[in-house]
Design an enzyme around this catalytic site. Structure first.
Site, short mmCIF file in Angstrom:
data_model
loop_
_atom_site.label_atom_id
_atom_site.label_comp_id
_atom_site.label_asym_id
_atom_site.label_seq_id
_atom_site.Cartn_x
_atom_site.Cartn_y
_atom_site.Cartn_z
N GLY A 249 6.44 6.10 8.09
CA GLY A 249 5.36 7.22 8.22
C GLY A 249 5.32 7.73 9.54
O GLY A 249 6.43 7.89 10.15
N SER A 250 4.37 8.56 10.00
CA SER A 250 4.53 9.34 11.35
C SER A 250 4.30 8.26 12.60
O SER A 250 3.97 7.18 12.50
CB SER A 250 3.19 10.12 11.33
OG SER A 250 2.05 9.53 11.63
N GLU B 228 9.41 2.53 10.98
CA GLU B 228 10.29 3.84 10.70
C GLU B 228 9.38 4.93 10.91
O GLU B 228 8.54 5.06 9.99
CB GLU B 228 10.96 3.54 9.35
CG GLU B 228 12.00 2.34 9.46
CD GLU B 228 13.21 2.61 10.51
OE1 GLU B 228 13.36 3.87 10.91
OE2 GLU B 228 13.54 1.66 10.85
N VAL C 188 0.58 7.24 13.42
CA VAL C 188 0.20 6.23 12.83
C VAL C 188 1.04 4.92 13.21
O VAL C 188 0.18 3.91 13.24
CB VAL C 188 0.23 6.34 11.24
CG1 VAL C 188 -0.36 5.18 10.51
CG2 VAL C 188 -0.68 7.81 10.73
N LYS D 268 0.82 -1.23 -0.08
CA LYS D 268 0.02 -0.04 0.07
C LYS D 268 0.79 1.28 0.00
O LYS D 268 1.62 1.79 1.01
CB LYS D 268 -0.85 0.17 1.15
CG LYS D 268 -2.13 1.19 1.03
CD LYS D 268 -2.60 1.82 2.43
CE LYS D 268 -1.77 3.07 2.81
NZ LYS D 268 -2.06 4.27 2.01
N CYS E 273 13.06 11.92 6.40
CA CYS E 273 12.89 11.73 7.84
C CYS E 273 14.41 11.88 8.22
O CYS E 273 14.81 12.00 9.58
CB CYS E 273 12.64 10.27 8.01
SG CYS E 273 13.75 8.89 6.88
N GLN F 287 0.70 20.17 3.28
CA GLN F 287 1.97 20.24 3.72
C GLN F 287 2.34 21.76 3.70
O GLN F 287 2.97 22.24 4.73
CB GLN F 287 2.94 19.46 3.10
CG GLN F 287 4.36 19.31 3.44
CD GLN F 287 4.40 18.51 4.83
OE1 GLN F 287 3.85 17.65 5.03
NE2 GLN F 287 4.89 19.36 5.72
#
Length: 482
Positions: A228-229, A250, A232, A175, A284, A331
């Site tokens: 991701g964040s 991560e 999440v 995904k 990141c 963003q």
């Protein structure tokens, strides 16, 4: 390249339409749509899981040389088409063409590396404590792996997960982020033609609340690799725990670059520009905290401010552009709110801080620098994902290291220094998974482990041979020969 667009779901070796579509907007020119891309239904996600479960044993038992050839074929095509696919990536994500091309090339290297790893999978033998007993230790595939990847490195991050998953005999359900569907379809199309058994790889585009939730809550998934964040990531960990699904996360970061008194000024400025502003700060590994010692502070700020003023911001495909747009309106609005917040807290704005209007209507923001900031401020504690860095002034190396470590994150940290003692001290004491000396905090190799500490990462490391710890399970066999 076959452009599937509205039939952009790849399930069981075939392309499918979805339950709806989303528009793919070019952030360099928001009047330009790159197509409407299919969104998977929950039923289609379950179909993909079923196909992956059925195909996985066949793929795991595929002869090694055939597996190696599949991954090598994927890697070779990515590298051969890095100009074409890099252009596509830059159009939908916004990074300059040189970075888009480089990302696709690196993605190809991941597949080539793991193609070689297919042939390096060896077990171990051990002496038993019981006379006459033989011990063998081997690794087997985990099974069905769900991969959830971000938009900021849509091809590279996905590849460093997909390649080892396949190399170690797993089947994959991928995904990707909805903001970069074209790059996902392009990679899936290459994998489709690689000789992989139908169902061993599946692409399901869609939202996190629909497709993502279906994957992480499924008892028929054996492992989830997510980038991701933090918020999440916590949801992924909570959802997978009841089913005892192994989890690799991560997540966020707040990376510091320390500029020591004895630093080479040119090296310091170059490392800052690359680490803080390339990719519009949407990494990141970006260095958004600049911790600068007294002796070099003023000269560094002056030199850095001058360099920032020379950076060209523009359309991702325009010649000479250093920084393209940020990825979308949401963003950009978030970035500008952080600018306002830094001003409210008392930071001194010395560069940028505003949206830029150019010939093409896009999400352009000037590279931004604040000085006289405090580490305790939320702009220095929260991940911004913006082309924005904040300078903090310190009096000693010990203070700089303490400040660099004063964060809930721990992905990367860097120091610019000409002192072997200082670099050794920093490498030893930095509470991060990756440490850079006289280099940007952004930029890692594909054959060595990648990951962080604290709230930046959870689970085994990614990349290199360390990836096998997540994508395989260990089996210990005991035998007494006749």
């Amino acid at each position: 390249m076959t452009q599937h667009s509205e039939s952009a779901l790849y399930i069981g070796g075939e392309w499918h339409q979805g339950s709806g579509t989303v528009a793919n907007i070019n952030p360099s020119n928001i009047q330009e749509s790159l197509g409407n891309y299919a969104q998977a239904s929950k039923t289609q996600v379950q179909q993909a899981i079923a196909c992956a479960r059925e195909a996985q044993p066949k793929w795991e038992k595929t002869p090694l040389e055939q597996k190696q050839k599949v991954l090598q074929t994927i890697g070779d095509e990515l590298i051969a088409r890095c100009d074409e696919l890099g252009r596509l990536l830059s159009l939908e994500e916004g990074k300059p063409f040189a970075e888009g091309r480089g990302e696709v090339y690196r993605a190809g290297q991941f597949f080539q590396y793991y193609a070689a790893e297919v042939l390096r999978q060896m077990g171990e033998t051990a002496e038993s404590v019981r006379p006459g007993v033989q011990v063998e230790v081997t690794r087997e595939a985990v099974g069905v792996v769900a991969i959830i990847s971000p938009w900021n490195f849509p091809t590279a991050t996905a590849s460093w997960k997909i390649a080892p998953a396949l190399a170690f005999g797993n089947s994959v359900i991928w995904k990707p982020a909805n903001l970069t569907p074209a790059s996902a379809v392009a990679l899936a199309d290459i994998i489709h033609r690689s000789g992989l058994p139908a169902g061993a790889f599946n692409l399901v585009l869609g939202s996190g609340s629909n497709v993502g939730d279906s994957l992480i809550h499924s008892p028929n998934i054996d492992a989830v690799s997510f980038t991701g964040s933090v918020d999440v990531g916590r949801k992924v960990a909570a959802a997978t725990a009841p089913n005892f699904v192994r989890c690799q996360l991560e997540m966020g970061s707040k990376n510091a670059l320390v500029i020591a008194d004895d630093a080479d000024l040119q090296v310091a400025v170059d490392a800052t520009i690359a680490g803080s502003f390339s990719g519009a700060g949407q990494k990141c590994t970006a260095s958004s905290r600049l911790i600068v010692m007294d002796g070099i502070h003023d000269a560094y700020v002056d030199a850095l401010t001058q360099r920032i003023a020379q950076l060209k911001v523009g359309h991702a495909l325009e010649e000479g552009v250093f920084m393209g747009p940020v990825v979308d309106e949401k963003q950009l609005e978030s970035n500008l709110r952080w600018v306002t917040r830094a001003k409210e807290l008392g930071g001194e704005l010395v560069a940028g801080g505003e949206r830029i209007s150019l010939e093409h209507d896009g999400y352009y923001m000037a590279p931004t620098l604040f000085i006289n900031t405090e580490n305790s401020w939320d702009v220095n504690q929260e991940e911004l994902f913006a082309p924005m860095a904040c300078v903090q002034r310190v009096g000693s190396l010990e203070e700089a290291i303490a400040q660099a470590n004063d964060t809930r994150f721990g992905l990367t940290a860097g120091i610019v220094t000409t002192s072997l003692r200082s670099s050794a001290m920093f490498k030893q004491q930095a509470q991060t998974g990756c440490v850079m000396v006289n280099l940007p905090t952004a930029g890692t190799d594909y054959h060595v482990p990648f990951g962080g500490r604290k709230e930046s990462s959870f689970g085994p490391r990614e990349q290199g041979q360390y990836a096998r710890d997540f994508y395989t399970v260990v089996k210990t066999a005991y035998q007494r020969p006749y």
